[in-house]
Design a protein around this motif. Structure first.
Motif, short mmCIF file in Angstrom:
data_model
loop_
_atom_site.label_atom_id
_atom_site.label_comp_id
_atom_site.label_asym_id
_atom_site.label_seq_id
_atom_site.Cartn_x
_atom_site.Cartn_y
_atom_site.Cartn_z
N GLN A 1 0.83 -1.20 0.00
CA GLN A 1 0.00 0.00 0.00
C GLN A 1 0.87 1.25 0.00
OE1 GLN A 1 -3.69 0.18 2.39
NE2 GLN A 1 -2.86 2.04 3.35
N LYS A 2 1.94 1.25 0.77
CA LYS A 2 2.83 2.40 0.82
C LYS A 2 3.41 2.70 -0.55
CE LYS A 2 6.94 4.21 3.17
NZ LYS A 2 7.99 3.93 4.19
N GLU A 3 3.79 1.69 -1.27
CA GLU A 3 4.33 1.88 -2.62
C GLU A 3 3.27 2.44 -3.56
OE1 GLU A 3 7.79 -1.57 -2.82
OE2 GLU A 3 5.69 -2.10 -3.19
N ALA A 4 2.02 2.02 -3.38
CA ALA A 4 0.94 2.53 -4.22
C ALA A 4 0.75 4.02 -4.01
CB ALA A 4 -0.35 1.77 -3.93
N PHE A 5 0.97 4.52 -2.80
CA PHE A 5 0.80 5.94 -2.51
C PHE A 5 1.88 6.81 -3.14
CE2 PHE A 5 -2.41 4.93 0.61
CZ PHE A 5 -3.12 6.12 0.76
N GLU A 6 3.01 6.26 -3.49
CA GLU A 6 4.11 7.06 -4.01
C GLU A 6 3.72 7.73 -5.32
OE1 GLU A 6 7.53 4.55 -4.26
OE2 GLU A 6 7.68 4.28 -2.09
N ASN A 7 3.70 9.06 -5.30
CA ASN A 7 3.37 9.89 -6.46
C ASN A 7 1.93 9.67 -6.97
OD1 ASN A 7 4.52 12.04 -7.99
ND2 ASN A 7 4.62 10.70 -9.78
N ALA A 8 1.05 9.19 -6.09
CA ALA A 8 -0.36 9.04 -6.47
C ALA A 8 -1.02 10.41 -6.58
CB ALA A 8 -1.10 8.19 -5.45
N ASP A 9 -1.93 10.54 -7.51
CA ASP A 9 -2.66 11.80 -7.71
C ASP A 9 -3.91 11.87 -6.84
OD1 ASP A 9 -1.13 12.91 -10.11
OD2 ASP A 9 -1.75 10.94 -10.86
N VAL A 10 -4.55 10.72 -6.63
CA VAL A 10 -5.84 10.67 -5.95
C VAL A 10 -5.85 9.52 -4.94
CG1 VAL A 10 -8.34 10.36 -6.24
CG2 VAL A 10 -7.01 11.53 -8.02
N VAL A 11 -6.38 9.76 -3.76
CA VAL A 11 -6.73 8.68 -2.85
C VAL A 11 -8.20 8.84 -2.48
CG1 VAL A 11 -5.94 9.91 -0.78
CG2 VAL A 11 -6.22 7.44 -0.71
N VAL A 12 -8.92 7.74 -2.54
CA VAL A 12 -10.33 7.73 -2.15
C VAL A 12 -10.47 6.74 -1.01
CG1 VAL A 12 -12.70 7.30 -2.90
CG2 VAL A 12 -11.05 8.29 -4.50
N GLY A 13 -10.73 7.25 0.19
CA GLY A 13 -10.91 6.41 1.36
C GLY A 13 -12.35 5.99 1.52
N LEU A 14 -12.60 4.70 1.49
CA LEU A 14 -13.94 4.13 1.65
C LEU A 14 -13.84 2.97 2.64
CD1 LEU A 14 -14.76 4.26 -2.13
CD2 LEU A 14 -16.04 5.50 -0.38
N SER A 15 -13.24 3.25 3.77
CA SER A 15 -12.89 2.18 4.68
C SER A 15 -13.24 2.54 6.11
CB SER A 15 -11.40 1.87 4.55
OG SER A 15 -11.03 0.79 5.34
N ALA A 16 -12.24 2.77 6.95
CA ALA A 16 -12.45 3.01 8.37
C ALA A 16 -11.39 3.97 8.88
CB ALA A 16 -12.40 1.70 9.14
N PRO A 17 -11.65 4.63 10.01
CA PRO A 17 -10.65 5.55 10.57
C PRO A 17 -9.29 4.88 10.71
CG PRO A 17 -12.71 5.74 11.76
CD PRO A 17 -12.87 4.58 10.83
N GLY A 18 -8.24 5.59 10.26
CA GLY A 18 -6.88 5.09 10.41
C GLY A 18 -6.43 4.07 9.40
N SER A 19 -7.21 3.83 8.35
CA SER A 19 -6.84 2.79 7.38
C SER A 19 -5.76 3.24 6.41
CB SER A 19 -8.08 2.32 6.61
OG SER A 19 -8.76 3.41 6.04
N PHE A 20 -5.46 4.52 6.36
CA PHE A 20 -4.23 4.99 5.72
C PHE A 20 -3.68 6.13 6.55
CE2 PHE A 20 -7.72 7.03 3.45
CZ PHE A 20 -7.35 8.37 3.36
N SER A 21 -2.42 6.45 6.33
CA SER A 21 -1.70 7.30 7.27
C SER A 21 -1.26 8.62 6.67
CB SER A 21 -0.47 6.56 7.79
OG SER A 21 0.48 6.40 6.74
N LEU A 22 -0.90 9.54 7.56
CA LEU A 22 -0.35 10.82 7.12
C LEU A 22 0.99 10.62 6.43
CD1 LEU A 22 -1.19 13.00 10.26
CD2 LEU A 22 -2.35 13.03 8.04
N GLU A 23 1.74 9.61 6.86
CA GLU A 23 3.01 9.32 6.20
C GLU A 23 2.79 8.91 4.74
OE1 GLU A 23 3.47 9.40 10.41
OE2 GLU A 23 2.08 8.20 9.18
#
Length: 431
Positions: free
Chosen positions: A257-279
């Protein structure tokens, strides 16, 4: 994430709101909806027309010509809001009974925003076949069926079966409503940041009903690079625990998941609190588009995101922050347009038409009444990429676009369609 249990969500952030909500639902009369009479009913003559013997006349006409049901009854303006309570809001499997306040809420939203009447129906059944049989058996009553708060993956099969069996619009709003509204927001986010849908890198956190539908509509609109995570991490080809819907969006084996975030343009959270991070947010491309849509408690609150990414365009599912991805911007007007042209289904063309209409409306000049209602200056930009629910133009712009798309795509059953006349009719509904 696929969370089909009752999450221990911390609602202390909204403790005062919760108390007000409980009082709102309880007093002065329990619940939020009631039935009203639409015809004169004060005399013996009225009784003879409304019921026996007069009511036999429309019954016989409908028997001769089934389409006359739209002329003599409320079917054409009546939606069923149906749930089994297996995925209520972000709270999980509360059961059919505890889902009733949400279903009543959907009913009043239909009436308030699109002048569609709605009955809430809570079905205490989790077996797919029995649930579908129940809905199909009562379907003649209604002009459309809004499925709600049914967990994945069962919801996909339930919707598929009912769409095949019935000749009226059927839509699971948790899937498609979120997809339609979020697509409109992403379209406008792209407009502001100079991006194109075809070149976006999108990360979706969650793999339930809404997440799958969002991914499908984004792909339909040209997005090629989509990564999705569930409760076990990034969905990739090396996993052997994927259902067919998740498999559609499996990434390369071994990716994180961390690698997927690298240089991503969009994140859509449809999960639960804390399921992705500020980092992880910090790894995204400049001017990221960040939607934290878990409800009622988002994955990350906007103030947390801004502390790390001041350049972000942020949306949530909450009404107390800018850019609310609120399904009320979609389902009342999608059903209005679909039912007014007697569409046999709600197809992808109709959903995309709704998204385009929402995106275009946001860029229009803001009516003074809307700024007065919300007590703030509204101007197209990072803080205003999605229309406000009380924008009176929504019923015209979205419903007309949906109806037109239904006609053009061949799923409408009306013989003639005058778009301008229909727009005028819509404008008069909530005048």
């Amino acid at each position: 994430m696929d969370c089909n249990y009752i999450r221990g969500a911390d609602l202390s952030h909204d403790s005062e709101l919760n108390q007000k909500a409980l009082a709102y639902h309880a007093d002065p009369k329990p619940g939020k909806i009631a039935i009203r009479i639409t015809k004169p009913f004060m005399t013996q003559s009225d009784l003879s027309l409304a019921y026996s013997p007069g009511v036999a006349a429309p019954c016989l006409e409908i028997r001769k010509n089934p389409d006359d049901v739209y002329r003599y009854t409320s079917k054409g303006n009546l939606v069923a809001v149906i749930s089994n309570g297996t995925a209520v809001l972000g709270l999980g499997n509360l059961g059919a009974l505890a889902s009733k306040p949400v279903m009543e809420g959907k009913a009043i939203l239909f009436k308030k925003f699109s002048d569609l009447d709605a009955y809430d129906i809570e079905v205490d059944e989790t077996d797919i076949e029995r649930f579908c049989d129940t809905v199909a058996a009562i379907a003649p009553t209604f002009g459309g069926i809004n499925l709600e708060d049914i967990k994945a993956p069962e919801c996909f099969e339930i919707e598929r079966r009912l769409v095949e069996r019935l000749d009226i619009p059927v839509m699971h709003d948790d899937q498609h409503g979120t997809a339609v509204i979020s697509l409109a927001g992403i379209m406008n986010g792209c407009h502001i940041t100079g991006r194109s849908m075809e070149n976006l890198k999108v990360v979706i956190i969650g793999a339930g009903a809404a997440a799958i539908s969002c991914a499908r509509i984004y792909r339909f609109m040209g997005v090629k690079e989509i990564y999705m995570s569930d409760s076990k991490g990034l969905i990739h080809a090396g996993r052997n625990d994927l259902n067919p819907q998740k498999r559609e969006f499996a990434a390369s084996e071994g990716m994180t998941q961390k690698e997927a975030f690298e240089n991503a343009d969009v994140v859509v959270g449809l999960s639960a609190p804390g399921s992705f991070s500020l980092e992880e947010i910090a790894l995204m491309a400049p001017n990221p588009i960040i939607f934290t849509l878990a409800n009622p408690v988002p994955e990350l609150f906007p103030e947390e995101v801004r502390a790390v990414r001041a350049d972000a365009i942020i949306a949530t599912g909450r009404s107390d922050y800018p850019n609310q991805v609120n399904n009320v911007l979609g389902f009342p007007f999608i059903f209005r347009g679909a039912m007014d042209v007697r569409a046999k289904t709600i197809n992808m063309e109709m959903k995309v038409a709704a998204s385009r209409a929402l995106a275009a409306l946001t860029q229009c000049e803001i009516p003074p009444y809307l700024e007065e209602l919300y007590g703030t200056k509204l101007e197209f930009g990072k803080e205003y990429i999605i229309p406000k629910p009380f924008d009176k133009r929504l019923i015209v712009e979205v419903s007309a676009s949906v109806a037109e798309a239904a006609v053009k795509s061949g799923v409408a059953r009306i013989e003639t369609f005058d778009l301008e006349a229909y727009r005028h009719t819509l404008a008069e509904r909530l005048a």
